[in-house]
Design a protein around this motif. Structure first.
Motif, mmCIF file in Angstrom:
data_model
loop_
_atom_site.group_PDB
_atom_site.id
_atom_site.type_symbol
_atom_site.label_atom_id
_atom_site.label_comp_id
_atom_site.label_asym_id
_atom_site.label_seq_id
_atom_site.Cartn_x
_atom_site.Cartn_y
_atom_site.Cartn_z
ATOM 1 N N GLU A 96 -7.139 12.979 -4.837
ATOM 2 C CA GLU A 96 -6.253 13.925 -4.451
ATOM 3 C C GLU A 96 -5.770 14.839 -5.508
ATOM 4 O OE1 GLU A 96 -4.950 14.571 -1.328
ATOM 5 O OE2 GLU A 96 -6.738 13.164 -0.381
ATOM 6 N N GLN A 136 0.849 -1.462 -0.127
ATOM 7 C CA GLN A 136 0.005 0.117 0.167
ATOM 8 C C GLN A 136 0.861 1.270 0.181
ATOM 9 O OE1 GLN A 136 -3.628 0.219 2.483
ATOM 10 N NE2 GLN A 136 -3.240 -1.991 3.022
ATOM 11 N N GLY A 137 1.946 1.317 0.727
ATOM 12 C CA GLY A 137 2.759 2.485 0.736
ATOM 13 C C GLY A 137 3.892 2.498 -0.445
ATOM 14 N N TRP A 188 -9.097 3.062 -4.383
ATOM 15 C CA TRP A 188 -7.904 3.240 -3.414
ATOM 16 C C TRP A 188 -8.456 3.994 -2.183
ATOM 17 C CZ3 TRP A 188 -3.130 4.799 -6.675
ATOM 18 C CH2 TRP A 188 -3.021 3.695 -7.660
ATOM 19 N N SER A 237 1.812 14.890 0.719
ATOM 20 C CA SER A 237 1.647 13.717 1.644
ATOM 21 C C SER A 237 2.689 12.473 1.541
ATOM 22 C CB SER A 237 0.419 13.115 1.751
ATOM 23 O OG SER A 237 0.230 12.625 0.430
ATOM 24 N N MET A 238 3.058 12.176 0.411
ATOM 25 C CA MET A 238 4.063 11.163 0.161
ATOM 26 C C MET A 238 5.383 11.579 0.442
ATOM 27 S SD MET A 238 5.232 9.707 -3.848
ATOM 28 C CE MET A 238 5.746 11.013 -4.406
ATOM 29 N N ALA A 283 0.927 5.748 -7.778
ATOM 30 C CA ALA A 283 0.055 7.019 -7.697
ATOM 31 C C ALA A 283 0.679 8.167 -8.547
ATOM 32 C CB ALA A 283 -0.353 7.160 -6.213
ATOM 33 N N TRP A 339 1.316 3.818 -3.179
ATOM 34 C CA TRP A 339 1.336 5.289 -2.807
ATOM 35 C C TRP A 339 2.724 5.990 -3.447
ATOM 36 C CZ3 TRP A 339 -2.743 7.937 -2.027
ATOM 37 C CH2 TRP A 339 -2.657 9.384 -1.378
ATOM 38 N N TYR A 340 3.755 5.214 -3.418
ATOM 39 C CA TYR A 340 5.219 5.907 -3.808
ATOM 40 C C TYR A 340 5.413 5.574 -5.151
ATOM 41 C CZ TYR A 340 6.239 5.781 1.344
ATOM 42 O OH TYR A 340 5.840 6.088 2.641
ATOM 43 N N ALA A 344 -8.350 8.282 -7.234
ATOM 44 C CA ALA A 344 -8.469 7.380 -6.105
ATOM 45 C C ALA A 344 -9.453 6.779 -6.009
ATOM 46 C CB ALA A 344 -7.523 7.795 -4.734
ATOM 47 N N HIS A 383 -1.126 14.893 -3.342
ATOM 48 C CA HIS A 383 -0.486 13.634 -3.084
ATOM 49 C C HIS A 383 1.091 13.640 -2.906
ATOM 50 C CE1 HIS A 383 1.909 10.081 -5.174
ATOM 51 N NE2 HIS A 383 1.064 9.543 -4.182
#
Length: 302
Positions: A192, A161-162, A187, A200-201, A170, A166-167, A182, A197
């Motif tokens: 976002e 997930q990370g 997701w 926050s990343m 996304a 996300w990294y 998302a 994004h």
């Protein structure tokens, strides 16, 4: 069951944008105001349903006046996030949160005394305390559900997930569409912006808590400050996004005030093994963490 009212309040944020607050309370309620902040790829619906389920209606039945925010472009805030939307978390911290607070004060006549956040919302709230330390003395207590800044845990689901989603994935989708779709990707419950994004990343990785817009150092600003007492809530099945190690690291960089971490699961004597989302949506939550939030607020009511 106690009668509740729900009302949508709209804030003229810019000439082209409106922010949405959902007001939930008993008719003619005069209890303390509670300010709710959702996390990334979310909106305020994490805290309530129109049929009065969730923690906001739960607290409203106990006399609180609840104000649930939808950040810019999310939920019922208008317009929805679309290609080219340029705002991010710096605007949420420095402009949107103050705008919500001002409107709450105008609506109920007082500063929101209690703050509740889910996931990234807790980071935004503590960032607001760093930017506006005058808020600290007006808030009696906070409750954060699954809030962490950087991900320290090394569970396989965190890497999926990370690191993977996300990294890596996304940013590719955000670049392709001009925003992160998302909701369509399943997701999360909302979209976002590219900037929100990206910012926050940056913070979700183990990096300094510094604003990419102006270099403001949030950790430095909070280092010696006592924030309002914060109850941190973790779900025993929340393996990817907010394990105790992640929350404890966030607590360590959030000043010197009172903070308590509770983990919720059957082996702790609770009624369900909670995860990152159902810590707020499961029917049994009102018997476990919701009740503890109520007691936490009452403990710090004076």
């Amino acid at each position: 069951m106690t009668e509740l009212i729900q009302e949508s309040l709209f804030i003229d944020y810019t000439p082209t944008q409106k922010l949405h607050l959902r007001y939930i309370a008993q008719p003619d309620a005069s209890g303390p105001a509670v300010f709710f902040m959702h996390g990334a790829v979310e909106n305020g619906k994490i805290f309530y349903t129109h049929s009065n389920k969730g923690i906001a209606p739960f607290l409203a039945r106990h006399g609180y006046r609840c104000y649930v925010a939808d950040l810019c472009g999310r939920g019922e805030s208008k317009p929805a996030i679309n290609k080219g939307a340029s705002y991010g978390q710096t605007e949420a911290i420095c402009q949107e949160i103050p705008a919500f607070i001002t409107h709450i004060q105008q609506h109920c006549g007082e500063f929101p005394a209690y703050w509740i956040a889910h996931s990234w919302g807790g980071v935004l709230f503590n960032s607001a305390f760093a930017r506006f330390p005058e808020y600290i003395k007006s808030v009696k207590a906070c409750a954060y559900f699954g809030s962490k800044r950087s991900l320290y845990n090394r569970h396989i689901s965190k890497f999926i997930q990370g690191n993977l989603i996300w990294y890596w994935l996304a940013p590719k989708y955000a670049k392709k569409h001009g925003y992160l779709p998302a909701k369509k990707l399943k997701w999360g419950s909302d979209d976002e912006t590219v900037k929100s994004h990206r910012q926050s990343m940056q913070w979700a990785k183990v990096r300094p808590w510094i604003d990419s817009d102006d270099g403001f150092d949030y950790a430095k600003a909070l280092k010696d400050k006592a924030l309002p007492p914060i109850l941190h809530i973790a779900g025993i099945k929340d393996k990817a996004l907010a394990q105790p190690i992640d929350i404890k690291k966030f607590m360590q960089e959030s000043g010197v005030g009172i903070q308590q971490l509770n983990v919720y699961g059957r082996n702790k004597g609770h009624h369900h093994d909670y995860g990152h989302i159902d810590m707020l949506t499961h029917p049994q939550a009102q018997r476990d963490q919701f009740q503890d939030v109520l007691e936490w607020f009452e403990k710090y009511s004076s």
